[in-house]
Motif scaffolding. Sequence first.
Motif, PDB file in Angstrom:
ATOM      1  N   TYR A  48     -67.825  -4.132  18.767  1.00  0.00           N
ATOM      2  CA  TYR A  48     -66.686  -5.025  18.988  1.00  0.00           C
ATOM      3  C   TYR A  48     -66.437  -5.243  20.479  1.00  0.00           C
ATOM      4  O   TYR A  48     -66.073  -6.348  20.895  1.00  0.00           O
ATOM      5  CB  TYR A  48     -65.435  -4.449  18.312  1.00  0.00           C
ATOM      6  CG  TYR A  48     -65.185  -5.033  16.941  1.00  0.00           C
ATOM      7  CD1 TYR A  48     -64.070  -5.802  16.678  1.00  0.00           C
ATOM      8  CD2 TYR A  48     -66.081  -4.815  15.901  1.00  0.00           C
ATOM      9  CE1 TYR A  48     -63.827  -6.341  15.426  1.00  0.00           C
ATOM     10  CE2 TYR A  48     -65.865  -5.344  14.650  1.00  0.00           C
ATOM     11  CZ  TYR A  48     -64.745  -6.110  14.408  1.00  0.00           C
ATOM     12  OH  TYR A  48     -64.520  -6.656  13.161  1.00  0.00           O
ATOM     13  N   GLU A 125     -61.829   2.452  14.046  1.00  0.00           N
ATOM     14  CA  GLU A 125     -61.854   1.167  13.342  1.00  0.00           C
ATOM     15  C   GLU A 125     -60.619   0.339  13.669  1.00  0.00           C
ATOM     16  O   GLU A 125     -60.695  -0.878  13.855  1.00  0.00           O
ATOM     17  CB  GLU A 125     -61.959   1.400  11.829  1.00  0.00           C
ATOM     18  CG  GLU A 125     -63.363   1.633  11.340  1.00  0.00           C
ATOM     19  CD  GLU A 125     -63.520   1.345   9.862  1.00  0.00           C
ATOM     20  OE1 GLU A 125     -62.485   1.139   9.179  1.00  0.00           O
ATOM     21  OE2 GLU A 125     -64.666   1.327   9.386  1.00  0.00           O
ATOM     22  N   GLN A 126     -59.457   0.985  13.742  1.00  0.00           N
ATOM     23  CA  GLN A 126     -58.236   0.257  14.057  1.00  0.00           C
ATOM     24  C   GLN A 126     -58.272  -0.287  15.482  1.00  0.00           C
ATOM     25  O   GLN A 126     -57.813  -1.411  15.742  1.00  0.00           O
ATOM     26  CB  GLN A 126     -57.020   1.169  13.879  1.00  0.00           C
ATOM     27  CG  GLN A 126     -55.688   0.423  13.921  1.00  0.00           C
ATOM     28  CD  GLN A 126     -55.588  -0.643  12.852  1.00  0.00           C
ATOM     29  OE1 GLN A 126     -55.856  -0.391  11.683  1.00  0.00           O
ATOM     30  NE2 GLN A 126     -55.214  -1.859  13.245  1.00  0.00           N
ATOM     31  N   VAL A 129     -60.437  -3.425  15.370  1.00  0.00           N
ATOM     32  CA  VAL A 129     -59.743  -4.566  14.754  1.00  0.00           C
ATOM     33  C   VAL A 129     -58.650  -5.103  15.669  1.00  0.00           C
ATOM     34  O   VAL A 129     -58.422  -6.316  15.743  1.00  0.00           O
ATOM     35  CB  VAL A 129     -59.170  -4.146  13.382  1.00  0.00           C
ATOM     36  CG1 VAL A 129     -58.294  -5.247  12.807  1.00  0.00           C
ATOM     37  CG2 VAL A 129     -60.301  -3.808  12.415  1.00  0.00           C
ATOM     38  N   ASN A 130     -57.971  -4.223  16.384  1.00  0.00           N
ATOM     39  CA  ASN A 130     -56.954  -4.686  17.332  1.00  0.00           C
ATOM     40  C   ASN A 130     -57.574  -5.455  18.491  1.00  0.00           C
ATOM     41  O   ASN A 130     -56.962  -6.384  19.029  1.00  0.00           O
ATOM     42  CB  ASN A 130     -56.162  -3.495  17.878  1.00  0.00           C
ATOM     43  CG  ASN A 130     -55.245  -2.881  16.840  1.00  0.00           C
ATOM     44  OD1 ASN A 130     -54.942  -3.500  15.814  1.00  0.00           O
ATOM     45  ND2 ASN A 130     -54.813  -1.658  17.067  1.00  0.00           N
ATOM     46  N   PRO A 133     -58.996  -9.337  16.240  1.00  0.00           N
ATOM     47  CA  PRO A 133     -58.358  -9.324  14.909  1.00  0.00           C
ATOM     48  C   PRO A 133     -59.040 -10.204  13.870  1.00  0.00           C
ATOM     49  O   PRO A 133     -58.813 -10.011  12.671  1.00  0.00           O
ATOM     50  CB  PRO A 133     -56.938  -9.830  15.200  1.00  0.00           C
ATOM     51  CG  PRO A 133     -56.748  -9.639  16.677  1.00  0.00           C
ATOM     52  CD  PRO A 133     -58.095  -9.827  17.282  1.00  0.00           C
ATOM     53  N   HIS A 135     -61.650 -11.769  11.211  1.00  0.00           N
ATOM     54  CA  HIS A 135     -62.574 -11.090  10.303  1.00  0.00           C
ATOM     55  C   HIS A 135     -64.025 -11.268  10.754  1.00  0.00           C
ATOM     56  O   HIS A 135     -64.819 -10.320  10.702  1.00  0.00           O
ATOM     57  CB  HIS A 135     -62.408 -11.617   8.882  1.00  0.00           C
ATOM     58  CG  HIS A 135     -63.289 -10.931   7.881  1.00  0.00           C
ATOM     59  ND1 HIS A 135     -63.077  -9.637   7.456  1.00  0.00           N
ATOM     60  CD2 HIS A 135     -64.418 -11.358   7.234  1.00  0.00           C
ATOM     61  CE1 HIS A 135     -64.013  -9.298   6.585  1.00  0.00           C
ATOM     62  NE2 HIS A 135     -64.841 -10.310   6.441  1.00  0.00           N
ATOM     63  N   ASN A 137     -66.528 -12.293  13.900  1.00  0.00           N
ATOM     64  CA  ASN A 137     -66.570 -12.438  15.348  1.00  0.00           C
ATOM     65  C   ASN A 137     -68.010 -12.681  15.787  1.00  0.00           C
ATOM     66  O   ASN A 137     -68.937 -12.029  15.289  1.00  0.00           O
ATOM     67  CB  ASN A 137     -66.030 -11.176  16.023  1.00  0.00           C
ATOM     68  CG  ASN A 137     -64.576 -10.923  15.677  1.00  0.00           C
ATOM     69  OD1 ASN A 137     -63.674 -11.552  16.220  1.00  0.00           O
ATOM     70  ND2 ASN A 137     -64.341 -10.004  14.747  1.00  0.00           N
ATOM     71  N   THR A 233     -68.287  -7.868  11.609  1.00  0.00           N
ATOM     72  CA  THR A 233     -67.101  -7.836  10.765  1.00  0.00           C
ATOM     73  C   THR A 233     -66.564  -6.402  10.698  1.00  0.00           C
ATOM     74  O   THR A 233     -67.274  -5.445  11.059  1.00  0.00           O
ATOM     75  CB  THR A 233     -67.406  -8.327   9.339  1.00  0.00           C
ATOM     76  OG1 THR A 233     -68.136  -7.294   8.645  1.00  0.00           O
ATOM     77  CG2 THR A 233     -68.240  -9.597   9.366  1.00  0.00           C
ATOM     78  N   PRO A 234     -65.336  -6.225  10.210  1.00  0.00           N
ATOM     79  CA  PRO A 234     -64.794  -4.870  10.079  1.00  0.00           C
ATOM     80  C   PRO A 234     -65.533  -3.982   9.079  1.00  0.00           C
ATOM     81  O   PRO A 234     -65.272  -2.783   9.017  1.00  0.00           O
ATOM     82  CB  PRO A 234     -63.345  -5.108   9.613  1.00  0.00           C
ATOM     83  CG  PRO A 234     -63.023  -6.485  10.065  1.00  0.00           C
ATOM     84  CD  PRO A 234     -64.305  -7.247   9.954  1.00  0.00           C
TER      85      PRO A 234
END
Length: 312
Positions: A48, A125-126, A129-130, A133, A135, A137, A233-234
């Motif tokens: 990410y 993971e959080q 995602v922060n 955000p 879904h 990317n 993706t997450p």
Amino acid sequence: MQDLLQRTLDGWLEGSAYALVGLGLTLTFGTLRRLNLAYGATAMLAAYVGAWLFTRHAVPAWGVALCVIGGAALIGLYVERLCFGALGRADGHEGRGSAMRLGSGFDGREVVALASSFALWMQLEQLAVNLLPRHLNAFPHLSSSTEWAWLGLYLRPDRLVVALLAIGLTLALGIWLQRTRGGLAWRATATQRTAAGLVGIAVGRVQATAFLVACALSGVAAFAVLAIEGQVTPMLGMWMLTKGLVAAMLGGLGSVRGVLWGGWLLGIVEAHAQAAFGPVGREFASWALLFAVLVLGPAGLRGLQGRVVHAG
């Protein structure tokens, strides 16, 4: 027959990605004798960060690759210090701790390590995602739209590169473990920590280094897979943990070359199961295969009992 061969080839290529993902997991288990549940989340957060640099600052693909691999190693250092470093020092003088003992289960420290890595999984993971955000990317897209044809079979060169990368890294790591003084130190630390310490091996440093290498390998796997997909993706963290763990367990946890065979077996079984039963059958077949190996075949069970990281 042609369709059967094509599905087998596709499964082999997909299984090579699984083996590449599972290589770091089996290395971690072989040296620390504990499972790192934050393995996939470590690679996900690094990926990410790479996607953020790519989309917001137009960093080229080679820069993103360095960021993902180096970022995974740095995040792995964070995980190792919080979850495994102190525990490794605590039992480093016993020389008998194992991640799983047949008939006795987990001891208290192992439960703490497992629970801690699970908590960090959620945290990492959080954070990812922060950071981004959305879904889906964008990620540097290095896949090839062309296919090579040979004897009626079709092969994508980008997936072949991933397969060759998995084979090359697995063989290189196996040779290093078997034929170098550093590899001998890693194996000695995994076998008998007390004896390794008495002959002058820095047990804590060896374990931390192995953990960093394993996390860097997770970054290599994440970049190789995502560069083909062109997006992140997450679900990446969960996918890497589950597929890598199944591949490693099929090959025998702690066996470096075994994870290669485990990944190939998993990929081929999934490819044929999907053709016969669809996507649901694909996932069912992978878990059924793992169950069968653990219950009926001793290889997987020996992997769970194994104490040493080894090349075979």
